[in-house]
Design a protein around this motif. Structure first.
Motif, PDB file in Angstrom:
ATOM      1  N   PRO C 357      14.578 -38.755  23.118  1.00  0.00           N
ATOM      2  CA  PRO C 357      13.921 -40.089  23.348  1.00  0.00           C
ATOM      3  C   PRO C 357      14.985 -41.032  23.371  1.00  0.00           C
ATOM      4  CG  PRO C 357      12.576 -38.834  21.822  1.00  0.00           C
ATOM      5  CD  PRO C 357      13.798 -37.821  22.261  1.00  0.00           C
ATOM      6  N   TYR C 358      16.096 -40.809  22.401  1.00  0.00           N
ATOM      7  CA  TYR C 358      17.145 -42.029  22.396  1.00  0.00           C
ATOM      8  C   TYR C 358      17.836 -42.013  23.918  1.00  0.00           C
ATOM      9  CZ  TYR C 358      21.755 -43.896  21.733  1.00  0.00           C
ATOM     10  OH  TYR C 358      22.872 -44.840  21.675  1.00  0.00           O
ATOM     11  N   PHE C 359      18.201 -40.776  24.188  1.00  0.00           N
ATOM     12  CA  PHE C 359      18.752 -40.857  25.730  1.00  0.00           C
ATOM     13  C   PHE C 359      17.828 -41.434  26.665  1.00  0.00           C
ATOM     14  CE2 PHE C 359      22.808 -38.672  26.243  1.00  0.00           C
ATOM     15  CZ  PHE C 359      23.240 -38.253  24.582  1.00  0.00           C
ATOM     16  N   TRP C 360      16.846 -41.070  26.757  1.00  0.00           N
ATOM     17  CA  TRP C 360      16.039 -41.770  27.584  1.00  0.00           C
ATOM     18  C   TRP C 360      15.668 -43.356  27.369  1.00  0.00           C
ATOM     19  CZ3 TRP C 360      13.817 -40.517  31.996  1.00  0.00           C
ATOM     20  CH2 TRP C 360      13.428 -39.360  32.611  1.00  0.00           C
ATOM     21  N   LEU C 361      15.513 -43.702  26.442  1.00  0.00           N
ATOM     22  CA  LEU C 361      15.295 -45.057  25.938  1.00  0.00           C
ATOM     23  C   LEU C 361      16.623 -46.091  25.943  1.00  0.00           C
ATOM     24  CD1 LEU C 361      12.580 -45.363  23.190  1.00  0.00           C
ATOM     25  CD2 LEU C 361      12.488 -46.459  25.339  1.00  0.00           C
TER      26      LEU C 361
END
Lengths: 379, 120, 487
Positions: C357-361
């Motif tokens: 999620p961190y990488f996506w966001l």
């Protein structure tokens, strides 16, 4: 993708959300404060950077000067023609006046140099080192380190004692072995083993924590260097429950070539933990326990590749003709290249007819044989 | 005066060895790493080379290799800090090392060995 | 019309406020976490000394895997440099990836190589292997050269090296990377101390562009004088000290850079090795290895060492830099898209709920939001009244926040390591930090957008032909495999 992304994002949010749609006065104040604080922190950081940099530069050149003084001092002290006690004391007190001996960095450098000498030289040179250490008054410093409330200083002090082979305050060291801090514990254990005079390894019987490979290698190195005698009840250590301790016990059995524990080691071939079995496979090889061969063969199919490779290695040294038959059979079925190559190397030492075997129908095995026979490829 | 080249990265050790060998009447040049070592071998005249196995940028084996190419007659003494790695010892002798001294070593013993190689 | 626009902007703002606040908080937390982790790492230096370990013959073996494509210029020095690393049990596997220059000939001649009957198993599929070479001279017994046909990717070459490696760990690097002599020891240590199975470890990378290099060895570390390289050095310092270390603390590393990483060979092979079609093969491999470990319910660790162990030449012109960053951006989205099924799947634990999620966001979305934000800002200026004074102040706050974070990492780098010998170099770094958001960052954003666009339009990948700028020449460098980002 960088921090500065925050910049435009947040800039925009500040501007719009807080300022345009709401009353700006309160936020304007907050903004001013933030601006001021951040500006100060930037100035502070740049200033700090300047300080760190200058300090580093000064201490670098100071160290260089001191190192040269130490080099000359130690060379003259050790090889001087006047080897009398008085001559010694005289030289040492002269040296003390020429260096900032009350500063910790100076003490650290001196101790480091003495350790360095001890590690690289032997003979008359090293016998003088501990006395130089005392005469320079470094003992108080290391003691204060070990007694410091911070584990970092404690481990530094322990390191110094360990390397200087100073075992005067062993009870202090022993207390730290039960510390809750894993770093300190590990450091104390290794220091204790390398310094204690009688039966240093018995401390392991009370030790409850796991022993990592790095710790195990360190302790083995100490045992080898100090030629520590075999602990009297080593055989009973094979009852340790903690796998890493058990593995270490097996390594010790191997090191001391304790054949009286052979039966126990063979039993471990069936241990539940695969790492323990791995250690046992190796032990059978090092102790040359030929009686283990049938078990090794029967266990093979169930083991992980790492363990299989260890078994093959062991078979190659202790195996009989049966082992050769077993391996020849094994490589007929598909195996990973590691297993095939290891088996081929094993066969080259086990199988009297190895050179003649052509593995006709099997191109892969032919290639593996060629690999093993290539003079420039080694195991 | 005979000249000895000492390749050793630990300044304290090289300082002590130089002091000891000076006492025996040798002129000692010290360098700290492999690259300087090779330069010194190529550009200077030395009667004997003492090199550590583990030195920055090169290893002692390469030093022997290079020195033998330039002048096979200059004896080379290898100091090891690698513990008991037999392969290195064997390699060093294969390359033509005259002597191999494992660390820790006795500096007096080193000077005896230097004397033996330089005064036959 | 105006009302709709205002409403849209308003919704966007609310989203942005939340988004940016989390982002900033995240960085503060990461900075703190990193600082503590680095401190602890440095404090532990007296526990077990590497000098003792390095003498042991029982350390886990390491194979260095370094692909070479048309490296004839420097190959000899580079290989010598790799061979001189200090570790008791290692080999150097050089893969000649179908070079069209004299790379292989030079290797054969210099290291007295002969073709050997190497038993090769293709555990990971690659382009065909032409042969294996070993030295007849015992001095170079640690060297193995694999000659293969060009597979148009570093991944393919690395895989051939992994297939040929004999030790249980492999260290992936580029031949032109200059490694510190204790690199293997530092990277391998976590594999021998950790209670959990360590599957990979990495360390900090720096720019070698202006460093004094002789015969493939680093003589003196210098701050890059090239305009583009100098900003990258700053990025490296910040990313490695602030970001990676914090991720490592919570066992959340998704990226061990392709320039320097040590891997568990068994797991890497079981996970399928490097994917030859990936544009960010280093990140993609770690993602897959994480997936493999979770699928098989094996506890694992990926560790990061807060020391600079590797110096590599970074792009020195705008074209090359943008090309590199376009590739990274494309690699990022490609990897995230490929492994989208891992998101929020309980069995992938923190990979599913935190890291991805961190990488996506943030890693993925931020460049897009920056462009959107800028557009909205410009629109606002034209269509709605904006209080300019407030705007400037607010921008100042954010700019200074960024500067504080960056300077903090520069300070730590100096405090903990202090690589530069001249004071001037440190302040050059500070100056670049001041300039970065205006003079450098926009190019990064541009490259990211271009990368995403290429991904969406599925533009043909073209990067098999890489040229390297030698340390002695000024030839243009067109590729660099070393991936950094703030992860």
């Amino acid at each position: 993708m960088t921090y500065s992304s925050a910049y435009i994002l947040a800039a925009f949010s500040f501007v719009d959300e807080f300022i345009r749609f709401r009353d700006g006065s309160y936020l304007s104040h907050a903004l001013n404060v933030a601006l001021f604080v951040l500006l100060l922190s930037v100035v502070y950081l740049v200033f700090q950077l300047y300080i760190v940099r200058s300090r580093k530069f000064r201490s670098g050149s100071r160290r260089k000067i001191l190192q040269n003084k130490i080099n000359n001092f130690l060379s003259e002290l050790i090889f001087s023609d006047d080897q009398s006690e008085e001559g010694y004391d005289d030289q040492i007190s002269k040296f003390k006046k020429r260096v900032p001996i009350d500063k910790n960095w100076c003490k650290d450098l001196l101790i480091q140099n003495i350790i360095d000498l001890d590690r690289n030289f032997k003979g008359e040179v090293t016998s003088k080192l501990l006395s130089i250490y005392f005469k320079l008054g470094l003992q108080d410093y290391t003691l204060a380190l070990v007694k410091s409330p911070f584990w970092f200083y404690k481990t530094k002090g322990l390191y110094y004692w360990r390397e200087l082979k100073y075992g005067g305050k062993l009870s202090l060291v022993k207390k730290l072995i039960t510390s809750k801090n894993p770093n300190l514990r590990s450091s104390a254990l290794i220091t204790y083993i390398s310094l204690a005079e009688d039966g240093p390894l018995s401390v392991l019987e009370e030790y409850t924590e796991s022993i990592s490979l790095v710790e195990a290698l360190n302790i083995l190195e100490i045992i080898q260097r100090k030629k520590i005698k075999k602990p009297p009840n080593l055989a009973s250590w094979l009852n340790f429950k903690e796998p890493s301790q058990l593995i270490f016990a097996v390594k010790l059995i191997v090191y001391y070539n304790d054949l009286s524990s052979a039966d126990e080691v063979v039993k471990l071939l069936h241990a539940e933990n695969p790492k323990v079995r791995l250690a046992a496979f190796e032990a059978c090889r090092r102790l040359f326990l030929v009686e283990a061969e049938p078990i090794l063969r029967s266990r093979f199919a169930e083991e992980s590749e790492e363990n299989q490779l260890e078994i093959i290695k062991t078979l190659s040294e202790i195996g009989s003709e049966d082992a050769a038959t077993f391996l020849l059979d094994l490589i007929q079925s598909p195996q990973t290249s590691e297993v095939v190559i290891a088996s081929m190397y094993a066969l080259s030492s086990l199988d009297g007819d190895f050179e003649q075997r052509s593995f006709e129908s099997n191109e892969s095995l032919k290639a593996a044989k060629a690999h093993v026979l290539d003079p420039y490829l080694s195991e | 005066m005979k000249s000895v080249l000492l390749i050793e990265d630990d300044k304290l050790i090289s300082s002590l060895v130089r002091f000891r060998l000076n006492k025996e009447g040798y002129h000692v040049t010290t360098v700290e790493d492999g690259i300087q070592g090779l330069d010194a071998i190529e550009n200077g005249h030395h009667d004997l080379i003492i090199t550590d196995v583990m030195i920055p940028y090169k290893n002692g084996i390469e030093i022997i290799n290079h020195s033998k190419k330039i002048n096979p007659k200059i004896p080379v003494i290898v100091l090891s800090s690698l513990g008991e790695e037999e392969a290195t010892v064997i390699k060093a002798f294969e390359m033509g090392a005259s002597d191999f001294i494992p660390k820790p070593f006795n500096p007096n013993e080193l000077s005896v060995r230097v004397n033996r190689l330089l005064r036959h | 019309m105006k009302e709709i626009l205002e409403l849209l902007l308003k919704v966007f703002e609310i989203f942005i406020v939340g988004f940016a606040s989390i982002y900033i908080l995240f960085y503060v937390a990461m900075a703190l976490g990193s600082f503590l982790a680095i401190k602890r790492y440095n404090n532990a230096k007296y526990i077990i000394k590497d000098e003792v370990l390095v003498k042991s013959n029982n350390l886990v073996g390491v194979s260095i895997v370094a692909p070479a494509f048309n490296e004839g210029l420097n190959i000899i020095y580079n290989v010598r440099s790799l061979l001189s690393l200090n570790y008791p049990n290692f080999e150097v596997v050089i893969i000649n990836d179908g070079s069209t220059d004299d790379t292989l000939e030079k290797l054969i001649q210099e290291f007295e190589l002969v073709k050997v009957d190497f038993y090769y198993e293709e555990k990971i599929h690659t382009h065909p292997i032409r042969g294996h070479y070993k030295s007849t001279n015992p001095v170079y017994s640690k060297l193995l050269v694999v000659d293969k046909e060009n597979g148009k990717s570093k991944a393919d070459a690395s895989n051939a090296g992994i297939n040929s490696a004999k030790h249980p760990l492999f260290l992936c690097t580029d031949v032109d990377c200059i490694l510190r002599s204790d690199t293997i020891m530092k990277l391998a240590k976590p594999f021998m101390t950790s209670k959990k199975r360590t599957i990979a470890s990495g360390a900090a990378i720096r720019a070698s562009n202006s460093c004094e290099v002789k015969d493939g060895f680093l003589m003196k570390i210098r701050f890059p004088q090239n305009w583009w390289a100098s900003f990258q050095e700053l990025e490296y310092v910040r990313a490695f000290l602030m970001g990676r270390m914090a991720w490592s603390e919570i066992n959340g590393l998704l990226l061990v850079s392709g320039g320097l990483g040590l891997f568990d060979k068994e797991i890497a092979i079981k996970a399928g090795g490097y994917w030859h079609k990936s544009l960010g093969e280093d990140m993609e491999l770690i993602t897959r290895m994480r997936k493999y470990m979770c699928d098989n319910q094996m506890p694992f660790e990926i560790t990061y060492i807060p020391e600079s162990l590797c110096w590599t030449e970074v792009p020195a012109t705008r074209e090359v830099l943008i090309r590199q960053r376009v590739r990274w951006a494309r690699g990022l989205i490609q990897t995230l898209y490929l492994h989208r099924d891992m998101l929020f799947r309980p069995k992938y634990g923190r990979t599913a709920f935190l890291i991805l999620p961190y990488f996506w966001l943030y890693e993925f979305l931020v460049p897009i939001l920056e462009v959107l934000g800028l557009t909205a800002l410009i629109l606002s200026f034209f269509l709605i009244d904006v209080n300019t004074a407030y705007f400037i102040k607010a921008t100042g706050v954010v700019y200074l926040f960024y500067l504080t974070v960056t300077l903090l990492s520069v300070l730590w780098d100096e405090l903990f390591y202090g690589h530069y010998s001249r004071k001037r170099e440190v302040f050059q770094l500070v100056w670049k930090a001041v300039l970065e958001p205006i003079a450098y960052h926009p190019f990064n954003v541009y490259a990211s957008m271009k990368g995403y666009y290429h991904f969406l339009t599925n533009k043909e990948q073209k990067w098999g032909n890489m040229q390297r700028q030698g340390f002695t020449t000024a030839k243009k460098k067109t590729s660099n495999e070393t991936n950094i980002s703030n992860a």
